[in-house]
Design an enzyme around this catalytic site. Structure first.
Site, PDB file in Angstrom:
ATOM      1  N   LYS A 131     -51.956  19.675 -52.106  1.00 24.51           N
ATOM      2  CA  LYS A 131     -51.972  19.436 -53.549  1.00 24.51           C
ATOM      3  C   LYS A 131     -50.626  19.877 -54.127  1.00 24.51           C
ATOM      4  CE  LYS A 131     -54.828  20.446 -57.655  1.00 24.51           C
ATOM      5  NZ  LYS A 131     -56.046  21.136 -58.165  1.00 24.51           N
ATOM      6  N   SER A 187     -59.506  18.297 -60.704  1.00 26.89           N
ATOM      7  CA  SER A 187     -58.112  17.927 -60.743  1.00 26.89           C
ATOM      8  C   SER A 187     -57.509  17.613 -59.368  1.00 26.89           C
ATOM      9  CB  SER A 187     -57.297  19.051 -61.385  1.00 26.89           C
ATOM     10  OG  SER A 187     -57.330  20.208 -60.567  1.00 26.89           O
ATOM     11  N   SER A 224     -62.551  21.871 -59.542  1.00 26.03           N
ATOM     12  CA  SER A 224     -61.549  20.886 -59.101  1.00 26.03           C
ATOM     13  C   SER A 224     -61.464  20.606 -57.612  1.00 26.03           C
ATOM     14  CB  SER A 224     -60.170  21.290 -59.586  1.00 26.03           C
ATOM     15  OG  SER A 224     -60.014  20.905 -60.923  1.00 26.03           O
TER      16      SER A 224
HETATM   17  N1  GLN Z   1     -62.148  20.112 -64.975  1.00 29.34           N
HETATM   18  C1  GLN Z   1     -61.917  21.495 -65.292  1.00 29.34           C
HETATM   19  C2  GLN Z   1     -60.791  21.613 -66.284  1.00 29.34           C
HETATM   20  O1  GLN Z   1     -60.353  20.615 -66.738  1.00 29.34           O
HETATM   21  C3  GLN Z   1     -61.636  22.282 -64.046  1.00 29.34           C
HETATM   22  C4  GLN Z   1     -60.279  22.048 -63.527  1.00 29.34           C
HETATM   23  C5  GLN Z   1     -59.985  22.863 -62.291  1.00 29.34           C
HETATM   24  O2  GLN Z   1     -60.891  23.344 -61.623  1.00 29.34           O
HETATM   25  N2  GLN Z   1     -58.703  23.049 -62.049  1.00 29.34           N
HETATM   26  O3  GLN Z   1     -60.352  22.657 -66.627  1.00 29.34           O
END
Ligand code: GLN
Length: 482
Positions: A75, A150, A174
């Protein structure tokens, strides 16, 4: 299955393939399929093949570890020396990292070549990969749909067989939510098990890196590499190294599976409800015993998270000011103008929304009303899990309320998007380990994810349940046609 890292490591050990050959295969698939999926931001075949050749030399000299030569994608939130490291943002669109994150160091030490850096929501803020400066990632099961976020680039890369495994990070879901939406297996470890050094910070008290792969067994092998104490992260835990694969073959007889009432309420409908029920039935056949548990405060987790995570983000992202590294506005009058224009031009709208919410809830007069209240809720949410784990060994439920949705379907309504993580966020607030694994398909042929949640440091037990389920179910072996 022929494309698990377990299988690839056997091929390498038996001399049936070289790391260079494996990497060439995957680079070929990336070249062919990435234009449609946009899973990778950066690919550098020369760098990958140099690392692969070094892995082959190491193996030839008898110095190979279990995963030496097996390729992996990272990532783009992990700093990797000499690689463009963007975090999905214009703000870091010119940032070539001068150093390696601890996670990257660990994979390098294991001899695993890097296939490239994967696309992601900007600064890991999102549930659909649509906030990336580099454009949305598409779901390999249906390219009109999102892969989740994400870590959507890593998920799409693994699901589309562009990589056998990838790293992800999970602040509120995410790793697990994109794993669910793309039909792969992903694990978020107990907070503190994997060092955050060199992982670009979003919400430091919640962020945790973990593996995304085809199977629970692969996740165990990758966690063996990623985990470990690192003095450069003050929240890294000093614990003895453990083998997360040690319990995979334990029978499930007597395993108590907690089913939280709150996860099986009115929000859970249709194909997802059916697939999760079928998974419970299969686990029962394997000897597990379902027990009803309750997580009464979990319904407040999204609200608490959207105070705490933006608060931490507003502080963490203050370092991006155009002075030291990253994007700098071309025209400015003075220092204040430089800061303002750089941040106005360098950040996308979701990131700005979070910074504003965060600054607001931390400001004088609102701190007590929002930030402090959210901290208290966080404690209550964590306490619910402590109570639940008095009655069971692992907790089970859905990973996400729906299967993959269409691109653009939720972008107009941030709250609707935030609810994608309704089942995953409480786990981050509590600091517990959790994972998602495939448990079926909906009527449109889209994958459905099953979530398992373990007690603190009980990753091996959670992986045991997941592995036994995968041996019996086979959902994880399905691949999209590309
Ligand atoms: N979807 C969540 C957010 O937008 C979690 C994102 C994540 O785990 N990095 O914050």
């Amino acid at each position: 299955m022929t494309d698990t890292i377990k299988h690839l490591s056997t091929l390498l050990a038996e001399g049936k393939a070289s790391s260079v050959e494996l990497c060439q295969d995957y680079l070929g698939r990336i070249e062919r399929l990435n234009p449609a999926l946009n899973a990778f931001i950066t690919v550098d075949a020369e760098k990958t093949l140099t690392e692969a050749a070094a892995a082959d030399t190491r193996r030839a000299s008898g110095q190979a570890g279990p995963l030496t030569g097996v390729p992996i994608a990272h990532k783009d939130i992990f700093c990797a020396e000499g690689w463009l490291t963007t975090c999905g943002s214009k703000m870091l669109s010119n940032f070539v990292s001068p150093y390696d994150a601890h996670v990257i160091e660990q994979f390098k030490a294991a001899g695993m070549p890097c296939l490239g850096k994967t696309n992601m929501d900007e600064f890991a803020m999102g549930s659909s990969n649509e906030t990336s400066y580099y454009g949305p990632v598409r779901n390999p099961w249906d390219t009109d749909r999102v892969p989740g976020g994400s870590s959507g680039g890593s998920a799409a890369a693994v699901a589309g067989r562009l990589a056998p495994a990838a790293t992800g990070t999970d602040t509120g879901g995410s790793i697990r939510q994109p794993a669910a939406l793309t039909g792969i297996t992903g694990l978020k470890p107990t907070y503190g098990v994997v060092s955050r050094y060199g992982m670009i910070a979003f919400a430091s008290s919640l962020d945790q890196a973990g593996p995304m792969a085809r199977t629970a067994e692969d996740c165990a092998l990758l966690l063996n590499v990623m985990s470990g104490f690192d003095a450069r992260d003050s929240t890294s835990l000093e614990r003895a190294k453990e083998d997360y694969a040690r319990d995979l073959m334990q029978p499930l007889a007597g395993l108590k599976i907690g089913l939280p009432l709150e996860f099986f309420g009115e929000g859970l409908t249709g194909d997802t409800a059916r697939a999760v029920e079928e998974a419970i039935a299969l686990l029962k056949k394997l000897g597990a015993q379902p027990v009803a548990v309750s997580l009464p405060n979990s319904k407040l987790s999204v609200a608490a998270y959207y105070v705490l995570a933006p608060a931490e983000a507003s502080s963490n992202l203050s370092r991006f000011d155009g002075v030291r590294y990253g994007y700098r506005t071309p025209d400015y009058r003075d220092l204040t103008d430089l800061y303002e224009k750089t941040r106005a031009e360098g950040f996308g709208s979701e990131v700005k929304r979070r910074i504003m919410i965060g600054a607001y809830v931390l400001s004088h007069g609102y701190y007590d009303a929002y930030y402090l209240q959210a901290q208290k809720l966080r404690r209550l949410i964590a306490q619910d899990f402590v109570e639940a784990f008095r009655q069971c060994d692992v907790i089970l439920g859905p990973t996400a309320p729906t299967t993959a949705f269409k691109l653009g379907e939720k972008t107009a309504d941030p709250v609707e998007m935030y609810l994608s993580d309704i089942y995953t966020i409480a786990v981050n607030l509590a600091g517990l380990p959790g994972m998602s694994l495939p448990c079926g398909f909906d009527a449109q042929g889209l994958p459905i994810g099953l979530q398992l949640i373990g007690d603190y440091f009980a990753e091996a037990r959670m992986l045991n349940a997941a592995h036994q389920y995968q041996l019996a179910s086979g959902w994880h072996t399905r691949a999209p046609t590309l």
